[in-house]
Scaffold this motif. Structure first.
Motif, PDB file in Angstrom:
ATOM      1  N   GLN A 128       5.760 -29.718  45.830  1.00  0.00           N
ATOM      2  CA  GLN A 128       4.443 -29.453  46.401  1.00  0.00           C
ATOM      3  C   GLN A 128       4.538 -28.613  47.671  1.00  0.00           C
ATOM      4  OE1 GLN A 128       1.594 -32.676  46.893  1.00  0.00           O
ATOM      5  NE2 GLN A 128       2.596 -33.845  45.271  1.00  0.00           N
ATOM      6  N   SER A 129       5.607 -28.822  48.415  1.00  0.00           N
ATOM      7  CA  SER A 129       5.758 -28.109  49.691  1.00  0.00           C
ATOM      8  C   SER A 129       6.022 -26.617  49.492  1.00  0.00           C
ATOM      9  CB  SER A 129       6.894 -28.724  50.509  1.00  0.00           C
ATOM     10  OG  SER A 129       8.154 -28.484  49.901  1.00  0.00           O
ATOM     11  N   LEU A 134       4.773 -19.904  47.115  1.00  0.00           N
ATOM     12  CA  LEU A 134       4.161 -19.448  45.858  1.00  0.00           C
ATOM     13  C   LEU A 134       3.006 -18.491  46.133  1.00  0.00           C
ATOM     14  CD1 LEU A 134       3.647 -19.683  42.746  1.00  0.00           C
ATOM     15  CD2 LEU A 134       2.121 -21.580  43.299  1.00  0.00           C
ATOM     16  N   MET A 135       2.082 -18.882  47.002  1.00  0.00           N
ATOM     17  CA  MET A 135       0.891 -18.076  47.233  1.00  0.00           C
ATOM     18  C   MET A 135       1.216 -16.759  47.943  1.00  0.00           C
ATOM     19  SD  MET A 135      -1.164 -19.930  45.666  1.00  0.00           S
ATOM     20  CE  MET A 135      -2.611 -18.907  45.941  1.00  0.00           C
ATOM     21  N   VAL A 136       2.139 -16.804  48.898  1.00  0.00           N
ATOM     22  CA  VAL A 136       2.488 -15.581  49.626  1.00  0.00           C
ATOM     23  C   VAL A 136       3.193 -14.586  48.710  1.00  0.00           C
ATOM     24  CG1 VAL A 136       3.892 -14.622  51.488  1.00  0.00           C
ATOM     25  CG2 VAL A 136       2.554 -16.691  51.881  1.00  0.00           C
ATOM     26  N   SER A 137       4.186 -15.042  47.964  1.00  0.00           N
ATOM     27  CA  SER A 137       4.916 -14.138  47.073  1.00  0.00           C
ATOM     28  C   SER A 137       4.049 -13.662  45.923  1.00  0.00           C
ATOM     29  CB  SER A 137       6.180 -14.818  46.541  1.00  0.00           C
ATOM     30  OG  SER A 137       5.862 -16.036  45.884  1.00  0.00           O
ATOM     31  N   ALA A 176      13.097  -8.345  32.776  1.00  0.00           N
ATOM     32  CA  ALA A 176      12.817  -8.783  34.135  1.00  0.00           C
ATOM     33  C   ALA A 176      11.370  -9.238  34.283  1.00  0.00           C
ATOM     34  CB  ALA A 176      13.116  -7.648  35.118  1.00  0.00           C
ATOM     35  N   ILE A 177      10.446  -8.490  33.698  1.00  0.00           N
ATOM     36  CA  ILE A 177       9.024  -8.838  33.768  1.00  0.00           C
ATOM     37  C   ILE A 177       8.768 -10.189  33.105  1.00  0.00           C
ATOM     38  CG2 ILE A 177       6.730  -8.215  32.906  1.00  0.00           C
ATOM     39  CD1 ILE A 177       7.591  -5.270  33.220  1.00  0.00           C
ATOM     40  N   THR A 178       9.351 -10.382  31.925  1.00  0.00           N
ATOM     41  CA  THR A 178       9.130 -11.626  31.187  1.00  0.00           C
ATOM     42  C   THR A 178       9.734 -12.818  31.907  1.00  0.00           C
ATOM     43  OG1 THR A 178       9.214 -10.342  29.131  1.00  0.00           O
ATOM     44  CG2 THR A 178       9.357 -12.733  28.930  1.00  0.00           C
ATOM     45  N   ALA A 179      10.928 -12.652  32.469  1.00  0.00           N
ATOM     46  CA  ALA A 179      11.574 -13.742  33.202  1.00  0.00           C
ATOM     47  C   ALA A 179      10.743 -14.148  34.412  1.00  0.00           C
ATOM     48  CB  ALA A 179      12.982 -13.325  33.638  1.00  0.00           C
ATOM     49  N   MET A 180      10.285 -13.161  35.183  1.00  0.00           N
ATOM     50  CA  MET A 180       9.493 -13.464  36.371  1.00  0.00           C
ATOM     51  C   MET A 180       8.153 -14.082  35.993  1.00  0.00           C
ATOM     52  SD  MET A 180       9.657 -13.593  39.579  1.00  0.00           S
ATOM     53  CE  MET A 180      11.138 -12.620  39.835  1.00  0.00           C
ATOM     54  N   GLU A 181       7.533 -13.578  34.930  1.00  0.00           N
ATOM     55  CA  GLU A 181       6.270 -14.145  34.458  1.00  0.00           C
ATOM     56  C   GLU A 181       6.458 -15.604  34.080  1.00  0.00           C
ATOM     57  OE1 GLU A 181       2.867 -13.207  31.063  1.00  0.00           O
ATOM     58  OE2 GLU A 181       4.950 -12.646  30.682  1.00  0.00           O
ATOM     59  N   THR A 182       7.535 -15.905  33.381  1.00  0.00           N
ATOM     60  CA  THR A 182       7.815 -17.271  32.953  1.00  0.00           C
ATOM     61  C   THR A 182       7.943 -18.211  34.150  1.00  0.00           C
ATOM     62  OG1 THR A 182       8.952 -16.470  30.973  1.00  0.00           O
ATOM     63  CG2 THR A 182       9.413 -18.731  31.656  1.00  0.00           C
ATOM     64  N   VAL A 183       8.744 -17.809  35.129  1.00  0.00           N
ATOM     65  CA  VAL A 183       8.973 -18.641  36.309  1.00  0.00           C
ATOM     66  C   VAL A 183       7.669 -18.855  37.077  1.00  0.00           C
ATOM     67  CG1 VAL A 183      10.074 -18.705  38.581  1.00  0.00           C
ATOM     68  CG2 VAL A 183      11.408 -18.069  36.561  1.00  0.00           C
ATOM     69  N   TYR A 184       6.916 -17.787  37.278  1.00  0.00           N
ATOM     70  CA  TYR A 184       5.724 -17.897  38.115  1.00  0.00           C
ATOM     71  C   TYR A 184       4.613 -18.709  37.470  1.00  0.00           C
ATOM     72  CZ  TYR A 184       6.243 -15.630  42.577  1.00  0.00           C
ATOM     73  OH  TYR A 184       6.589 -15.381  43.877  1.00  0.00           O
ATOM     74  N   VAL A 185       4.415 -18.520  36.183  1.00  0.00           N
ATOM     75  CA  VAL A 185       3.336 -19.261  35.520  1.00  0.00           C
ATOM     76  C   VAL A 185       3.674 -20.750  35.478  1.00  0.00           C
ATOM     77  CG1 VAL A 185       1.991 -19.531  33.400  1.00  0.00           C
ATOM     78  CG2 VAL A 185       2.611 -17.255  34.179  1.00  0.00           C
ATOM     79  N   ILE A 186       4.928 -21.090  35.165  1.00  0.00           N
ATOM     80  CA  ILE A 186       5.345 -22.497  35.184  1.00  0.00           C
ATOM     81  C   ILE A 186       5.166 -23.080  36.580  1.00  0.00           C
ATOM     82  CG2 ILE A 186       7.308 -24.072  34.953  1.00  0.00           C
ATOM     83  CD1 ILE A 186       8.407 -22.264  32.775  1.00  0.00           C
ATOM     84  N   TRP A 187       5.632 -22.359  37.579  1.00  0.00           N
ATOM     85  CA  TRP A 187       5.551 -22.808  38.971  1.00  0.00           C
ATOM     86  C   TRP A 187       4.098 -23.035  39.387  1.00  0.00           C
ATOM     87  CZ3 TRP A 187       7.502 -19.290  43.565  1.00  0.00           C
ATOM     88  CH2 TRP A 187       7.555 -20.055  44.736  1.00  0.00           C
ATOM     89  N   PHE A 188       3.240 -22.067  39.083  1.00  0.00           N
ATOM     90  CA  PHE A 188       1.837 -22.148  39.490  1.00  0.00           C
ATOM     91  C   PHE A 188       1.158 -23.389  38.909  1.00  0.00           C
ATOM     92  CE2 PHE A 188      -2.668 -21.327  38.820  1.00  0.00           C
ATOM     93  CZ  PHE A 188      -3.080 -20.903  40.077  1.00  0.00           C
TER      94      PHE A 188
END
Length: 307
Positions: A128-129, A134-137, A176-188
């Protein structure tokens, strides 16, 4: 035998590379691997134990890095996209999720729940911290002029937030696009769920959680409808990633309410079922990869001639 093999392959391509199955196959693969990610994490913890689980997690993340490197060097869009997805999957589970587990343990973080029990997953408090990071990046991707994300582009277009025209001749790296998309959507969506579940903020039985579940499910169904129209395989995969994760978020809430069994986190009790799911997903990915690039366009042209 060779003629039979060719006939079978042509038949498979005609079935799996025409709407709606081209999008449905990608959706199922991504949706189920989200659950298998929980299974993988539990297996690492149980098999390697507290003494070696972090070393194993580091190796898992390293595998993701290798997959990403291979995918970024691959000019074939289909395998590059799949390699990017599984790279993001391994990087998230190995290097990100287990880092939260490590620091929750290292800092001896505890939380007493309203019913008096200790929170069995203190790593989620550490996660959570990370909301600020997340929001800045995320601003970088939101204002990126090279983005092809329909969600971001809608806001850029309608709120006049565009930072300029895309660079002419810009070559996208799909792994690279797919990897970053995967990480960010899961994280969000992890952060969204954790904030909803936190009793100090909302709570899983709060009206806001029910409203979010309803709207999120409607959104997932709308995206699935759009996905069912896709002919382009790699676009379907990249579109299926956020679609499946959004749908899995609703599935997670249903599990939180106790309306289904989260069998993903009980690999010993549901070993045969999980093996069958893993086998089916592996076959689905194989079918996707072995179809030559451009096959979908040829099948599309044949269909139009028949019509």
């Amino acid at each position: 035998p060779r003629e039979c093999y060719s006939l079978v392959m042509v038949s498979l391509r005609r079935v799996f590379y025409k709407p709606p199955l081209v999008g449905l196959l990608a959706f199922i693969v991504v949706f189920i691997t989200q659950g298998l990610g929980h299974t993988l994490m539990v297996l690492v913890e149980q098999f390697f134990g507290s003494a070696y689980q972090y070393q194993a997690a580091f190796i898992l993340g390293l595998i993701g890095a290798v997959l990403l490197f291979i995918g970024m060097k691959n000019d074939n869009e289909v395998p590059a996209t799949w390699l990017g997805y599984f790279a993001g999957f391994c990087l998230w589970t190995g290097w990100i999720e287990f880092s939260f587990v490590f620091y929750a343990e290292y800092l001896n973080i505890e939380q007493t729940l309203p019913d008096g029990r200790l929170n069995p997953y203190p790593e989620y408090l550490v996660m959570q911290s990370s909301i600020g990071v997340l929001m800045v990046s995320l601003l970088y991707f939101f204002f990126n002029r090279e983005t092809k994300c329909n969600f971001f582009r809608w806001f850029q277009r309608n709120l006049k937030l565009s930072t300029g025209r895309p660079t002419a001749g810009y070559k996208r790296n799909y792994a690279a696009i797919t990897a970053m998309e995967t990480v960010y959507v899961i994280w969000f969506f992890y952060i969204v769920l954790l904030l909803l579940y936190e009793d100090a903020f909302v709570g899983d039985q709060h009206l806001l959680t029910y409203i979010f579940f309803f709207l999120n499910t409607v959104w997932a169904l709308f995206l699935m409808f759009r996905l069912s129209k896709f002919w382009n395989v790699t676009r379907a995969i990249r579109y299926a990633i956020p679609t499946a994760i959004i749908a899995y978020t609703s599935y997670e809430i249903i599990g939180r309410w106790g309306l289904l069994v989260e069998f993903w986190v009980y690999p010993k009790e549901y070993l045969s079922e999980l093996l069958m799911i893993f086998g089916a997903i592996s076959i689905g990915i194989l079918i996707a990869i072995i179809t030559p690039e451009g096959e979908k366009q040829r099948l599309n042209q044949e269909q139009r001639k028949q019509d």
